[in-house]
Design a protein around this motif. Structure first.
Motif, PDB file in Angstrom:
ATOM      1  N   HIS A 168      47.510  24.301  66.648  1.00 26.59           N
ATOM      2  CA  HIS A 168      47.894  25.696  66.801  1.00 26.59           C
ATOM      3  C   HIS A 168      49.065  25.938  66.068  1.00 26.59           C
ATOM      4  O   HIS A 168      49.179  26.842  64.937  1.00 26.59           O
ATOM      5  N   LYS A 169      49.994  24.983  65.949  1.00 26.92           N
ATOM      6  CA  LYS A 169      51.337  25.125  65.252  1.00 26.92           C
ATOM      7  C   LYS A 169      51.100  25.355  63.779  1.00 26.92           C
ATOM      8  O   LYS A 169      51.731  25.819  63.088  1.00 26.92           O
ATOM      9  N   GLN A 185      43.943  32.679  75.352  1.00 23.20           N
ATOM     10  CA  GLN A 185      44.587  32.358  74.051  1.00 23.20           C
ATOM     11  C   GLN A 185      44.330  30.688  73.804  1.00 23.20           C
ATOM     12  O   GLN A 185      44.683  30.161  72.741  1.00 23.20           O
ATOM     13  N   ARG A 200      52.877  28.321  54.498  1.00 27.72           N
ATOM     14  CA  ARG A 200      53.793  27.053  54.078  1.00 27.72           C
ATOM     15  C   ARG A 200      53.305  26.020  53.299  1.00 27.72           C
ATOM     16  O   ARG A 200      54.140  25.396  52.492  1.00 27.72           O
ATOM     17  N   SER A 234      48.308  25.796  62.115  1.00 27.85           N
ATOM     18  CA  SER A 234      47.429  26.850  61.634  1.00 27.85           C
ATOM     19  C   SER A 234      48.223  28.179  61.435  1.00 27.85           C
ATOM     20  O   SER A 234      48.067  29.072  60.636  1.00 27.85           O
ATOM     21  N   LYS A 235      49.246  28.171  62.317  1.00 26.36           N
ATOM     22  CA  LYS A 235      50.261  29.268  62.261  1.00 26.36           C
ATOM     23  C   LYS A 235      50.968  29.316  60.928  1.00 26.36           C
ATOM     24  O   LYS A 235      51.005  30.123  60.126  1.00 26.36           O
ATOM     25  N   LYS A 236      51.400  28.004  60.632  1.00 27.16           N
ATOM     26  CA  LYS A 236      51.948  27.630  59.476  1.00 27.16           C
ATOM     27  C   LYS A 236      51.198  27.997  57.951  1.00 27.16           C
ATOM     28  O   LYS A 236      51.726  28.451  57.023  1.00 27.16           O
ATOM     29  N   LEU A 272      48.887  30.135  57.911  1.00 19.80           N
ATOM     30  CA  LEU A 272      48.789  31.646  57.705  1.00 19.80           C
ATOM     31  C   LEU A 272      50.041  32.297  57.155  1.00 19.80           C
ATOM     32  O   LEU A 272      50.044  33.277  56.550  1.00 19.80           O
ATOM     33  N   ASP A 273      51.209  31.644  57.568  1.00 24.54           N
ATOM     34  CA  ASP A 273      52.300  31.910  57.053  1.00 24.54           C
ATOM     35  C   ASP A 273      52.505  31.677  55.428  1.00 24.54           C
ATOM     36  O   ASP A 273      53.688  32.084  54.874  1.00 24.54           O
TER      37      ASP A 273
END
Length: 137
Positions: free
Chosen positions: A113-114, A43, A123, A116-118, A120-121
């Protein structure tokens, strides 16, 4: 790593000694990452990417020195210029390797990482406001 090792490579010997030391450091860093993250190592793609980049740079350094020595043995005049190029490449590569080693443990991967997740969500879709779509023309 003896100070006189690779003496047959003359001025390129220092680069080969550096590559040897850095290879050991790379192994230690990889092992440390394995111990730290265990099954979660996969990961940590940015860490693994840097490990691969360091290995590729060290391989290229060694290969360029070997090629320059092969050319020098065949033709000393060409070998002198091959040594110059290999020396320049290795000096540049060392800078890249040192930076990558620093970035293994001193980086912004957690924040990246945080974010990039947002992304994709969805935001940050507001950032797209006013952007023209080329397909709509």
């Amino acid at each position: 790593n003896v100070p006189t090792s690779y003496a047959e490579f003359g001025p390129l010997a220092k680069h080969l000694r550096y590559a040897e030391r850095a290879s050991r450091k790379l192994a230690r860093s990889t092992f440390y990452g394995m111990a730290r993250w265990q099954a979660g190592l996969e990961q940590h793609q940015a860490f693994l990417g840097r490990i691969v980049d360091i290995g590729a740079e060290l391989f290229a350094m060694s290969a360029s020195c070997m090629k320059a020595e092969t050319i020098r043995r065949r033709d000393p005049a060409e070998g002198a210029s091959a040594y110059e190029l290999a020396n320049a490449f290795c000096a540049q590569s060392k800078v890249r390797v040192d930076a990558l080693f620093t970035e293994l443990w001193n980086n912004s991967d957690a924040v990246d990482h945080k974010v990039s997740k947002k992304v994709l969500d969805g935001r940050y879709t507001w950032l797209e406001d006013g952007v023209l779509d080329r397909k709509s023309r």
